[in-house]
Enzyme design. Structure first.
Site: not given
Length: 133
Positions: A36-37, A43, A45, A64, A71-72, A115
């Protein structure tokens, strides 16, 4: 305040594995059993947060403020994946990272993450004062 241990070029990475609970169909971001995106973003972050936390004085942390990720490629359950971050810009307390995400086959994403450095106690106190209307 300056943060002398914080400098452009710092890098970090974080790794994980796609589990049944980290798929798009379970998280609610899609209907297929692939990474999942939102889990990929988490991860990313984590990698950036760990990097900053390691060099800031204890009374500071980072939060953040933006994520711009493509997401490719899909990553199936059971495959390892990682997020690599590099600090590319420091603008006062605002930090910008280049991000690359990879699985065991190759690149699965890229983009930027920002951030902001905050005083830990002041930020928490401000959040604690917020109330629902």
């Amino acid at each position: 305040m300056t943060f002398e241990n914080l400098r452009v070029g710092l890098k970090n990475s974080a790794a994980s594995i796609v589990t049944e609970t980290s798929t798009a169909d379970i998280v609610g971001s899609g209907s297929v059993k692939v990474l999942a995106t939102p889990k990929l973003i988490a991860l990313i972050e984590a990698a950036a947060s760990e990097l900053v936390e390691a060099v800031l004085p204890e009374e500071f942390t980072s939060v953040g403020i933006s994520v711009n990720i493509e997401h490719t490629a899909p990553t199936p359950v059971g495959m390892n994946f990682c997020a690599e971050v590099e600090l590319i810009k420091i603008d006062g307390k605002k930090l910008t990272f280049n991000v690359t995400a990879l699985d065991e086959v190759g690149e699965i994403g890229r983009g930027t993450h920002e951030r902001f450095i905050v005083e830990r106690e002041n930020f928490q106190a401000k959040a604690d004062k917020r109330h629902r209307v």
